[in-house]
Motif scaffolding. Structure first.
Motif, PDB file in Angstrom:
ATOM      1  N   ILE A  30       7.133   9.597   0.583  1.00  0.00           N
ATOM      2  CA  ILE A  30       6.006  10.442   0.980  1.00  0.00           C
ATOM      3  C   ILE A  30       4.683   9.819   0.544  1.00  0.00           C
ATOM      4  O   ILE A  30       3.673   9.943   1.248  1.00  0.00           O
ATOM      5  CB  ILE A  30       6.172  11.879   0.431  1.00  0.00           C
ATOM      6  CG1 ILE A  30       5.156  12.836   1.044  1.00  0.00           C
ATOM      7  CG2 ILE A  30       6.037  11.920  -1.084  1.00  0.00           C
ATOM      8  CD1 ILE A  30       5.448  13.192   2.461  1.00  0.00           C
ATOM      9  N   GLU A  31       4.677   9.109  -0.552  1.00  0.00           N
ATOM     10  CA  GLU A  31       3.431   8.486  -1.011  1.00  0.00           C
ATOM     11  C   GLU A  31       2.968   7.387  -0.064  1.00  0.00           C
ATOM     12  O   GLU A  31       1.777   7.078   0.001  1.00  0.00           O
ATOM     13  CB  GLU A  31       3.538   7.970  -2.447  1.00  0.00           C
ATOM     14  CG  GLU A  31       4.605   6.960  -2.677  1.00  0.00           C
ATOM     15  CD  GLU A  31       5.901   7.540  -3.216  1.00  0.00           C
ATOM     16  OE1 GLU A  31       6.715   6.745  -3.702  1.00  0.00           O
ATOM     17  OE2 GLU A  31       6.119   8.751  -3.154  1.00  0.00           O
ATOM     18  N   THR A  32       3.906   6.822   0.691  1.00  0.00           N
ATOM     19  CA  THR A  32       3.524   5.823   1.690  1.00  0.00           C
ATOM     20  C   THR A  32       2.612   6.437   2.746  1.00  0.00           C
ATOM     21  O   THR A  32       1.624   5.824   3.153  1.00  0.00           O
ATOM     22  CB  THR A  32       4.774   5.216   2.354  1.00  0.00           C
ATOM     23  OG1 THR A  32       5.565   4.584   1.344  1.00  0.00           O
ATOM     24  CG2 THR A  32       4.403   4.202   3.409  1.00  0.00           C
ATOM     25  N   LEU A  33       2.932   7.656   3.177  1.00  0.00           N
ATOM     26  CA  LEU A  33       2.082   8.325   4.165  1.00  0.00           C
ATOM     27  C   LEU A  33       0.684   8.572   3.616  1.00  0.00           C
ATOM     28  O   LEU A  33      -0.313   8.417   4.327  1.00  0.00           O
ATOM     29  CB  LEU A  33       2.718   9.645   4.601  1.00  0.00           C
ATOM     30  CG  LEU A  33       4.056   9.540   5.324  1.00  0.00           C
ATOM     31  CD1 LEU A  33       4.609  10.926   5.623  1.00  0.00           C
ATOM     32  CD2 LEU A  33       3.924   8.722   6.589  1.00  0.00           C
ATOM     33  N   PHE A  34       0.599   8.944   2.341  1.00  0.00           N
ATOM     34  CA  PHE A  34      -0.711   9.186   1.732  1.00  0.00           C
ATOM     35  C   PHE A  34      -1.510   7.896   1.580  1.00  0.00           C
ATOM     36  O   PHE A  34      -2.714   7.872   1.828  1.00  0.00           O
ATOM     37  CB  PHE A  34      -0.553   9.884   0.376  1.00  0.00           C
ATOM     38  CG  PHE A  34      -0.072  11.292   0.492  1.00  0.00           C
ATOM     39  CD1 PHE A  34      -0.820  12.245   1.166  1.00  0.00           C
ATOM     40  CD2 PHE A  34       1.135  11.672  -0.058  1.00  0.00           C
ATOM     41  CE1 PHE A  34      -0.372  13.546   1.285  1.00  0.00           C
ATOM     42  CE2 PHE A  34       1.592  12.970   0.058  1.00  0.00           C
ATOM     43  CZ  PHE A  34       0.840  13.912   0.725  1.00  0.00           C
ATOM     44  N   VAL A  39      -5.766   4.195   3.388  1.00  0.00           N
ATOM     45  CA  VAL A  39      -6.160   2.865   3.862  1.00  0.00           C
ATOM     46  C   VAL A  39      -6.739   2.954   5.268  1.00  0.00           C
ATOM     47  O   VAL A  39      -7.753   2.315   5.570  1.00  0.00           O
ATOM     48  CB  VAL A  39      -4.966   1.887   3.795  1.00  0.00           C
ATOM     49  CG1 VAL A  39      -5.288   0.575   4.485  1.00  0.00           C
ATOM     50  CG2 VAL A  39      -4.557   1.641   2.354  1.00  0.00           C
ATOM     51  N   LEU A  40      -6.121   3.757   6.130  1.00  0.00           N
ATOM     52  CA  LEU A  40      -6.626   3.922   7.494  1.00  0.00           C
ATOM     53  C   LEU A  40      -8.027   4.526   7.490  1.00  0.00           C
ATOM     54  O   LEU A  40      -8.898   4.101   8.250  1.00  0.00           O
ATOM     55  CB  LEU A  40      -5.670   4.785   8.316  1.00  0.00           C
ATOM     56  CG  LEU A  40      -6.008   4.973   9.787  1.00  0.00           C
ATOM     57  CD1 LEU A  40      -6.018   3.632  10.507  1.00  0.00           C
ATOM     58  CD2 LEU A  40      -5.015   5.917  10.435  1.00  0.00           C
ATOM     59  N   GLY A  86       2.441  -2.908  -1.218  1.00  0.00           N
ATOM     60  CA  GLY A  86       3.810  -2.571  -1.579  1.00  0.00           C
ATOM     61  C   GLY A  86       4.360  -1.334  -0.894  1.00  0.00           C
ATOM     62  O   GLY A  86       5.367  -0.780  -1.346  1.00  0.00           O
ATOM     63  N   TYR A  87       3.721  -0.893   0.149  1.00  0.00           N
ATOM     64  CA  TYR A  87       4.175   0.283   0.889  1.00  0.00           C
ATOM     65  C   TYR A  87       4.643  -0.143   2.270  1.00  0.00           C
ATOM     66  O   TYR A  87       3.936  -0.820   2.992  1.00  0.00           O
ATOM     67  CB  TYR A  87       3.056   1.314   0.990  1.00  0.00           C
ATOM     68  CG  TYR A  87       2.667   1.869  -0.344  1.00  0.00           C
ATOM     69  CD1 TYR A  87       3.376   2.916  -0.910  1.00  0.00           C
ATOM     70  CD2 TYR A  87       1.618   1.320  -1.063  1.00  0.00           C
ATOM     71  CE1 TYR A  87       3.043   3.416  -2.150  1.00  0.00           C
ATOM     72  CE2 TYR A  87       1.269   1.809  -2.308  1.00  0.00           C
ATOM     73  CZ  TYR A  87       1.993   2.865  -2.841  1.00  0.00           C
ATOM     74  OH  TYR A  87       1.659   3.345  -4.072  1.00  0.00           O
TER      75      TYR A  87
END
Length: 123
Positions: A30-34, A39-40, A86-87
């Motif tokens: 879930i932290e990848t989505l955040f 970043v976006l 790292g995501y």
């Protein structure tokens, strides 16, 4: 508080795009989505205006369709940066990037309509 809500809306939009499009994939955390949403947002705030300024002639010539390509490139840049942090966020093809950027833009716009904007109520 409003900034955090917009960030959550952007993360939900990225999650929706990953769910709807088989060409977009992430590592399941879930932290990848955040992180991708953060970043976006930074890429769209810093890099996108410069790219749009340099490509304004092409944007006018294509009647704005070049903006779809610019949005897809910004999503690819986000994938590159998130990968180096790292995501795991991956886009299979350029068409998936274009469709993904449209889905993310529409979902973010729709979700941001529900975020209370104090400035609009004061007028």
């Amino acid at each position: 508080m409003k900034l955090i809500l917009r960030w959550l809306a952007s993360a939900a939009a990225v999650g929706l795009a990953v769910y709807l499009l088989p060409g977009l994939d992430y590592d399941g955390r879930i932290e990848t989505l955040f992180v991708v949403a953060l970043v976006l947002g930074l890429v769209n705030a810093i890099v996108r205006p410069m790219v749009k300024m340099m490509a304004c002639g092409i944007i006018v010539l294509t009647l704005g369709l070049a903006l779809l390509v610019i949005n897809a490139v910004m999503l690819y840049l986000t994938t590159f940066i998130a990968g180096h942090l790292g995501y795991g966020f991956h886009i299979d093809s350029f068409v998936d990037a274009i469709i993904g950027s449209v889905v993310i833009s529409l979902a973010t716009w729709l979700l941001s309509m529900f975020i209370n904007d104090d400035d609009k109520r004061r007028r």
